[in-house]
Design a protein around this motif. Structure first.
Motif, PDB file in Angstrom:
ATOM      1  N   LEU A  95       0.827  -1.215   0.000  1.00 33.70           N
ATOM      2  CA  LEU A  95       0.000   0.000   0.000  1.00 33.70           C
ATOM      3  C   LEU A  95       0.859   1.263   0.000  1.00 33.70           C
ATOM      4  O   LEU A  95       0.517   2.262  -0.648  1.00 33.70           O
ATOM      5  N   GLN A  96       1.977   1.236   0.707  1.00 31.77           N
ATOM      6  CA  GLN A  96       2.873   2.393   0.721  1.00 31.77           C
ATOM      7  C   GLN A  96       3.585   2.563  -0.613  1.00 31.77           C
ATOM      8  O   GLN A  96       3.720   3.675  -1.124  1.00 31.77           O
ATOM      9  N   MET A 103       2.767   1.192  -3.681  1.00 33.28           N
ATOM     10  CA  MET A 103       1.917   1.331  -4.862  1.00 33.28           C
ATOM     11  C   MET A 103       1.089   2.611  -4.836  1.00 33.28           C
ATOM     12  O   MET A 103       0.949   3.291  -5.854  1.00 33.28           O
ATOM     13  N   TRP A 104       0.532   2.924  -3.690  1.00 28.13           N
ATOM     14  CA  TRP A 104      -0.418   4.018  -3.613  1.00 28.13           C
ATOM     15  C   TRP A 104       0.121   5.214  -2.835  1.00 28.13           C
ATOM     16  O   TRP A 104      -0.595   6.211  -2.667  1.00 28.13           O
ATOM     17  N   TYR A 109       0.699   5.600   0.318  1.00 28.64           N
ATOM     18  CA  TYR A 109       0.134   5.825   1.642  1.00 28.64           C
ATOM     19  C   TYR A 109       1.241   5.922   2.689  1.00 28.64           C
ATOM     20  O   TYR A 109       2.289   5.284   2.572  1.00 28.64           O
ATOM     21  N   ALA A 166      -1.751   3.084   5.920  1.00 28.33           N
ATOM     22  CA  ALA A 166      -1.582   1.685   5.523  1.00 28.33           C
ATOM     23  C   ALA A 166      -1.833   0.762   6.704  1.00 28.33           C
ATOM     24  O   ALA A 166      -2.437  -0.318   6.561  1.00 28.33           O
ATOM     25  N   LEU A 172      -6.083  -4.422  -5.350  1.00 27.03           N
ATOM     26  CA  LEU A 172      -4.743  -3.914  -5.641  1.00 27.03           C
ATOM     27  C   LEU A 172      -4.511  -3.817  -7.153  1.00 27.03           C
ATOM     28  O   LEU A 172      -3.940  -2.846  -7.645  1.00 27.03           O
ATOM     29  N   ASP A 226      -6.595  -0.954  -8.477  1.00 23.38           N
ATOM     30  CA  ASP A 226      -6.398   0.317  -7.778  1.00 23.38           C
ATOM     31  C   ASP A 226      -7.684   0.831  -7.149  1.00 23.38           C
ATOM     32  O   ASP A 226      -8.020   2.017  -7.217  1.00 23.38           O
ATOM     33  N   LEU A 268      -9.462   1.010  -3.565  1.00 22.00           N
ATOM     34  CA  LEU A 268      -9.320   0.851  -2.120  1.00 22.00           C
ATOM     35  C   LEU A 268     -10.530   0.159  -1.508  1.00 22.00           C
ATOM     36  O   LEU A 268     -10.384  -0.661  -0.594  1.00 22.00           O
ATOM     37  N   VAL A 324       4.573   0.784 -10.302  1.00 24.81           N
ATOM     38  CA  VAL A 324       3.316   0.213  -9.821  1.00 24.81           C
ATOM     39  C   VAL A 324       3.026  -1.100 -10.534  1.00 24.81           C
ATOM     40  O   VAL A 324       2.579  -2.075  -9.928  1.00 24.81           O
ATOM     41  N   LYS A 384       2.336  -4.832  -8.942  1.00 22.21           N
ATOM     42  CA  LYS A 384       1.122  -5.599  -9.219  1.00 22.21           C
ATOM     43  C   LYS A 384       1.454  -7.026  -9.655  1.00 22.21           C
ATOM     44  O   LYS A 384       0.763  -7.972  -9.283  1.00 22.21           O
TER      45      LYS A 384
END
Length: 474
Positions: A294-295, A297-298, A300, A305, A354, A357, A359, A430, A434
């Motif tokens: 989460l940190q 890729m996105w 956060y 996260a 994921l 994308d 949430l 990203v 994935k």
């Protein structure tokens, strides 16, 4: 136990059970809070003491020694009695905490963490073994519901407490947070837990070879999680040989650590332990990698996260409490089978979220995973306790948390092998992430499917007389 007899939540807080309930919750809290406290405070400790290469071993050694301690807990309880065994193991945990908190180097921290793991492994296993001794069957699901609630509180409160103490005082203060908990635990154990001596005067030998095989086997599993794929495969094969050998040797020993049917697919206890192992293997990959992913890729932060990851713990607690009043045996069997199915579906939903994308889908997946654990865990443990004979109930109960820890260790290692093979360590975009996380979650879903098979086998082996044991009748 008759289906018409149902315990109420209020009963575990009556004068007869309230103190015992608190003791068991404190035993769980020691493990739960210590896990989150150490995770948050160790990076700061490394910054002060150096030895960044050793930080992963702070968790690895804790886990290895916890599993070894849990494996020997039933024997220790038999030899010393529950009260003495708990006081000794709590003392070992306290000494380990003080050593880690006062350490002047990372190797000393590792010594402290090892002692913490050894003490906590015994405490957790004996607390499990005390449940059928101190509570009637009708209240056991409520006890497990309370323990799940402690984990949820620790999942949210642990990182917050550790972060505040580390930032405002020091990382040493975060470690010392466990000291008042273990002192209160020790005082309550001394006054409340019965001091039962061994049933006879037989001097029992020390199972050093079996404990060594278990410890080395789990150590090899942990090493596999950080090794290259080919070496990891070899390490996992070596671990499998050692762990199978430990179970085989134990079954032929006069002083067994495990029930005679442990992991044998011919009994409720044997298949139930397989289900316990497999659901924890299934969930470990997400627990290890979700916050990181989460940190990365996105974008956060750790807090956001961590909150998403903690959704699972909250769902676990809520579902455990929601199903704790189920009385019908057939409904309980259905819940045991539903748990692994929900875990597998939840893992696939997290993966889907994921990859897309989204949430919301990740959060729903986390809710489903946690609900799967909460739905099945209490009744699976209760079913194994009821199926075990009076002579084997201590060994069966004590082996449950040990098997859970082993499942987490094995699952983390397998997830590490899968992630490393898919290029997670070198992922930069990203798209790379994935691709890399896909085998982690697919592996978890596959393990959940195997757990579903074990669950189906477990409930099919349940006999009506299992519910009429002296434990159930209590």
């Amino acid at each position: 136990m008759s289906d018409s007899v149902q315990g109420q939540w209020s009963e575990i807080f009556t004068p007869r059970y309230a103190t015992v309930t608190l003791i068991l919750c404190l035993g769980v809290a020691l493990l739960a809070f210590n896990s989150f406290l150490a995770t948050v405070s160790l990076p700061t400790a490394v910054g002060e003491l150096g030895g960044v290469a050793l930080i992963s071993w702070a968790l690895t050694l804790f886990l290895v020694f916890a599993i070894v301690g849990g494996a020997g807990a039933a024997l220790l309880k038999h030899r010393l009695g529950a009260r003495t065994a708990l006081l000794v193991s709590a003392g070992v945990f306290l000494i380990g905490t003080l050593i880690a908190a006062s350490a002047s180097s990372m190797p000393i921290v590792l010594v402290g963490r090892s002692l913490q793991g050894l003490g906590e492994g015994v405490v957790a296993a004996i607390c499990f073994a005390l449940i059928p001794e101190l509570f009637p069957s009708r209240l056991v699901p409520k006890v497990f519901g309370m323990q799940a609630m402690i984990w949820a509180i620790a999942a949210f409160g642990g990182p917050a407490v550790a972060g505040l103490l580390t930032e405002m005082v020091s990382w040493r203060a975060a470690f010392l947070f466990s000291v008042p908990l273990v002192l209160i635990f020790g005082v309550m154990v001394a006054f409340v837990v019965p001091a039962k001596s061994p049933s006879d005067g037989t001097v029992m030998g020390f199972p050093g070879l079996r404990l060594l095989a278990i410890g080395v086997g789990i150590m090899l599993v942990a090493l596999a999680g950080i090794a290259e794929p080919l070496l990891a495969a070899a390490l996992l094969m070596g671990a499998a040989v050692l762990l199978v050998a430990a179970v085989w040797l134990d079954g032929r020993s006069a002083e067994r650590l495990m029930p005679p049917d442990a992991f044998r697919p011919v009994s409720v206890v044997g298949t139930g332990l397989w289900m316990t192992l497999l659901i924890n293997v299934a969930g470990a990959g997400s627990a290890v990698y979700l916050v990181l992913v989460l940190q990365q890729m996105w974008g956060y932060g750790p807090t956001m996260a961590g909150v998403i990851a903690a959704v699972m713990a909250v769902a676990w607690s809520a579902s455990a409490i929601a199903v704790a009043n189920v009385r019908q045996k057939e409904t309980r069997k259905l819940l045991i089978k539903a748990g692994p199915a929900m875990i597998g579906i939840g893992l696939l939903l997290v993966l889907l979220g994921l990859e897309m994308d989204l949430l919301a889908i990740v959060v729903v997946g986390q809710l489903v995973i946690g609900s799967g654990f909460g739905t099945c865990n209490g009744y699976l443990n209760l079913t194994m306790m009821e199926a075990a004979s009076d002579a084997e109930r201590d060994r069966t109960s004590a082996l449950m948390p040990t098997t859970q820890s082993a499942g987490n260790a094995i699952g983390a290692a397998l997830a590490g092998v899968a992630a490393n093979s898919a290029g997670l360590a070198t992922a930069v975009s990203v798209g790379d992430f994935k691709v890399a996380v896909m085998p982690v979650f697919l592996l978890g879903a596959f393990m959940a499917a195997l757990a579903f098979v074990a669950a189906w086998r477990t409930v099919s082996l349940v006999k009506p007389q299992d519910a009429n044991s002296s434990f159930a009748a209590g």
